[in-house]
Design an enzyme around this catalytic site. Structure first.
Site, PDB file in Angstrom:
ATOM      1  N   LYS A  52       1.099  -0.853   0.196  1.00 24.18           N
ATOM      2  CA  LYS A  52       0.290  -0.421   0.060  1.00 24.18           C
ATOM      3  C   LYS A  52       0.808   1.045   0.090  1.00 24.18           C
ATOM      4  CE  LYS A  52      -4.673  -1.416   0.515  1.00 24.18           C
ATOM      5  NZ  LYS A  52      -5.443  -1.029  -0.435  1.00 24.18           N
ATOM      6  N   SER A 300       1.116  -9.836   0.091  1.00 18.37           N
ATOM      7  CA  SER A 300       1.374  -8.333  -0.088  1.00 18.37           C
ATOM      8  C   SER A 300       1.033  -7.915   1.378  1.00 18.37           C
ATOM      9  CB  SER A 300      -0.783  -8.098  -0.691  1.00 18.37           C
ATOM     10  OG  SER A 300      -1.061  -8.877   0.198  1.00 18.37           O
TER      11      SER A 300
END
Length: 326
Positions: A52, A300
């Protein structure tokens, strides 16, 4: 499509050294377990512990500090840390709205960047509604978690780097929440590796992208270890990109996610959150499909609450017969 490979290449230049170029590494232990040749793109080692940071940094370039009262974002944790980190670097205030069920570790890590954290709503959707209300009331610059062209392009830089580092991959599995990561990565990977198979992975309780693509009513509810991808509504920008470029979407159940978190630690030597483990869970659930192939897993994030992590590992020891409870 509103985002192109040129946008992602531009994002890579914008981001520059402000984020880490995480490695794509062979995982021989996991490969033996899965029966295929596995490579891990370790975004768990990224600044703030997840991919992110890429989108947040790219989006920062469109914000003029003098023209805002501050930024606001809605997040289950990882987007929050990315926004808070770069807001702190810019010297502007950050407000982060999180669902009440957000893991404590993600709350405290966000607060360390100086952000004001507000817990609101029993779901991401409810927290997002409150975020929009606060943004309008206090004239704050809203930074979307996934449904934004600059965010998508920023996340796509992970796929761009993965394609450069491991061009021999035959299939790549990527987690899906709102779709920002897989949309950006699909654009980058299909431009650089046209024949690669791109497979999205969702938690079974939040299979919103799969349902939306099939035209089915979205029924996403409950608690999942993969709270980072517990999104009820996929993005309006990400959905058409996924429809065009992603070859398949699969789902994994909670026991499979938990087993993958444990396997990542025990065999892969990697601490990973639930959302980051779903690609491995999908491979282990369908070994025949991937047998003998070169498979990339986009890990991730690694922001898992340590108390929860300890519980997962202990349950794994019990299942494997390495610990007995009396």
């Amino acid at each position: 499509m509103t985002v192109t490979i040129s946008d992602i290449e531009k994002a890579a230049k914008t981001i520059g050294d402000d984020v880490i170029r995480t490695p794509t590494v062979a995982a021989p232990g996991l490969s033996r377990e899965a029966g295929c040749e596995i490579y891990l793109k370790l975004e768990s080692l990224q600044l703030t512990g997840s991919f992110k940071a890429r989108g947040a940094r790219n989006r920062r370039g469109a914000i003029a500090p003098a023209a805002t009262n501050g930024v606001i974002a809605c997040s289950a944790g990882n987007h929050a840390q990315g926004v808070a980190c770069f807001a702190e670097r810019m010297g502007i205030a950050a407000t982060i709205v999180m669902p009440r069920e957000t893991p404590f570790a993600k709350i405290t890590r966000t607060e360390r960047y100086g952000a004001r954290v507000i817990l609101e709503g029993d779901s991401f959707a409810a927290a997002l509604d409150h975020t929009r209300e606060l943004a309008a009331r206090d004239n704050l610059t809203f930074i979307p978690p996934y449904d934004d062209d600059l965010i998508i392009a920023g996340q796509g830089t992970a796929g761009l780097a993965m394609g450069q580092d491991a061009p021999e991959l035959e299939a790549i599995l990527i987690p899906i929440g709102g779709g920002g990561l897989i949309a950006g990565c699909a654009i980058a990977l299909k431009a650089r590796l046209p024949s690669v198979e791109i497979i999205g992975v969702e938690a079974a309780q939040y299979a919103s992208m799969k349902a939306a693509l099939a035209g089915h009513e979205i029924e996403a509810t409950g608690t999942t270890l993969a709270e980072g991808i517990a999104v009820k509504t996929p993005g309006t920008r990400t959905l058409p990109i996924v429809r065009e470029l992603v070859d398949d979407i699969v789902t994994v159940d909670e026991p499979e996610i938990e087993a993958a978190v444990e396997l990542m630690a025990d065999t892969g030597g990697v601490i990973v959150e639930g959302a980051g483990a779903v690609p491995l869970a999908a491979v282990m659930d369908d070994r025949l499909r991937f047998a003998g192939r070169r498979v990339g897993l986009l890990v991730s994030g690694g922001n898992i609450d340590m108390r929860l992590y300890a519980s997962v590992l202990l349950r794994g020891l019990v299942r494997d017969g390495q610990m007995v409870r009396l």
